[in-house]
Design an enzyme around this catalytic site. Structure first.
Site, PDB file in Angstrom:
ATOM      1  N   SER A  22     -39.841 -49.999 -36.573  1.00  0.00           N
ATOM      2  CA  SER A  22     -41.301 -50.020 -36.698  1.00  0.00           C
ATOM      3  C   SER A  22     -41.712 -50.762 -37.982  1.00  0.00           C
ATOM      4  O   SER A  22     -41.484 -51.962 -38.087  1.00  0.00           O
ATOM      5  CB  SER A  22     -41.834 -48.591 -36.636  1.00  0.00           C
ATOM      6  OG  SER A  22     -43.220 -48.567 -36.409  1.00  0.00           O
TER       7      SER A  22
ATOM      8  N   ASN B 173     -38.142 -51.250 -32.106  1.00  0.00           N
ATOM      9  CA  ASN B 173     -39.541 -50.864 -31.880  1.00  0.00           C
ATOM     10  C   ASN B 173     -40.451 -51.594 -32.864  1.00  0.00           C
ATOM     11  O   ASN B 173     -41.321 -50.998 -33.509  1.00  0.00           O
ATOM     12  CB  ASN B 173     -39.713 -49.346 -31.993  1.00  0.00           C
ATOM     13  CG  ASN B 173     -38.970 -48.583 -30.914  1.00  0.00           C
ATOM     14  OD1 ASN B 173     -37.853 -48.104 -31.160  1.00  0.00           O
ATOM     15  ND2 ASN B 173     -39.559 -48.471 -29.729  1.00  0.00           N
TER      16      ASN B 173
ATOM     17  N   HIS C 111     -41.279 -44.837 -28.506  1.00  0.00           N
ATOM     18  CA  HIS C 111     -41.217 -45.461 -29.825  1.00  0.00           C
ATOM     19  C   HIS C 111     -40.030 -45.011 -30.675  1.00  0.00           C
ATOM     20  O   HIS C 111     -39.647 -45.723 -31.593  1.00  0.00           O
ATOM     21  CB  HIS C 111     -42.518 -45.172 -30.585  1.00  0.00           C
ATOM     22  CG  HIS C 111     -42.689 -45.986 -31.820  1.00  0.00           C
ATOM     23  ND1 HIS C 111     -42.772 -47.365 -31.805  1.00  0.00           N
ATOM     24  CD2 HIS C 111     -42.774 -45.629 -33.127  1.00  0.00           C
ATOM     25  CE1 HIS C 111     -42.933 -47.818 -33.042  1.00  0.00           C
ATOM     26  NE2 HIS C 111     -42.929 -46.782 -33.858  1.00  0.00           N
TER      27      HIS C 111
END
Length: 270
Positions: free
Chosen positions: A97, A121, A242
């Site tokens: 992320s 992700n 996620h």
């Protein structure tokens, strides 16, 4: 997993990290609101063949924060400080992320220090609606309005594995320093296009991995990222969202092991 705190040689900031194993180094950077402990399944899988270093991002866990308003470039500079302090380079670097944005920026900015890069992700060139939504969330966090339920609902399903991982993640989110969280989230909200145009310069093995059901770090984003690179590989883990490193650790770890086995780029291309 023992947590160690070091003073960084360039900035003087402190970084907390988990350092396990021996061999070629693998640097792991978590996402906004998380801690290095989130990489426990990957550390356990990889430390037998590699030196695995999982760091607390600035303002998270026991790492000191960057200045309020710091952009993605400041987080990439922090990453370079970590690599220099630990004398890791060239390094295999993987991020999740926000950590993926840092890892991608590091690979672009410091190709000579990057053996392989993996974005897990990761976000890439959000559309206008998605950008507006994430910028609005960043402003709410900056104002002290923190909603943890919405991201948890977006990140996890209802399976037993998801429920257990959700409880872990809720604990980390609930413990995060709000100022450090706000600074990192703002950089995350604004950073999806910062280095995007330069991914074409990446010549080392480049893997982008996400879950098929992740609505924000989509499979289309992963495919678009690696399509630019000369040695890009997109991986989509079906049925997950996620937090694939926690909800599908064995699958994610198998792909990470395959990534680490990819031949590095010839020196003349680096």
């Amino acid at each position: 997993m023992t947590l160690t705190t070091l003073r960084l040689s360039n900035s003087g900031h402190t970084v907390a990290l988990r350092d396990h194993g021996a061999g070629a180094p693998v640097l792991l950077i978590h996402g906004v609101g998380m801690q290095s402990a989130a990489w426990a399944p990957q550390i356990d899988a990889l430390y037998k063949t590699h030196r695995v270093i999982a760091v607390d991002m600035p303002g998270h866990g026991d790492s000191s924060p960057l200045a309020a308003g710091s952009d993605l470039g400041a987080f990439v500079a922090w990453c370079r400080d970590v690599v220099d302090t630990l004398d890791l380079g060239p390094v295999n670097i993987a991020g999740h992320s926000m950590g993926a944005l840092i890892a991608g920026g590091f690979a672009v900015t410091h190709p000579e220090l990057t053996t392989r890069v993996c974005l897990i992700n990761g976000v890439y060139r959000r559309d206008a609606a998605a950008r507006a939504a994430v910028v609005a969330r960043a402003e709410q966090i900056k104002a002290g309005e923190v909603d943890l339920e919405t991201p948890l609902s977006r990140w996890f399903g209802d399976s037993a594995v998801d429920v257990a991982a959700r409880a872990q993640v809720a604990g980390w989110l609930g413990a995060v320093d709000l100022n450090g969280y706000a600074t990192a989230y703002s950089a995350f909200a604004q950073g999806d296009a910062t280095y995007a145009a330069q991914y074409a310069q990446i010549t080392c093995p480049f893997m982008a991995l996400t879950g098929s059901d992740d609505p924000n770090s989509t499979p289309a984003m992963s495919r678009a990222m690696v399509a630019q690179a000369s040695d890009g590989h997109a991986v989509v883990i079906e049925g997950h969202r996620h937090m694939v490193t926690l909800t599908a650790p064995h699958v994610a770890n198998a792909h990470l092991a395959a990534w680490l086995a990819m031949p590095p780029a010839p020196k003349e291309l680096q």
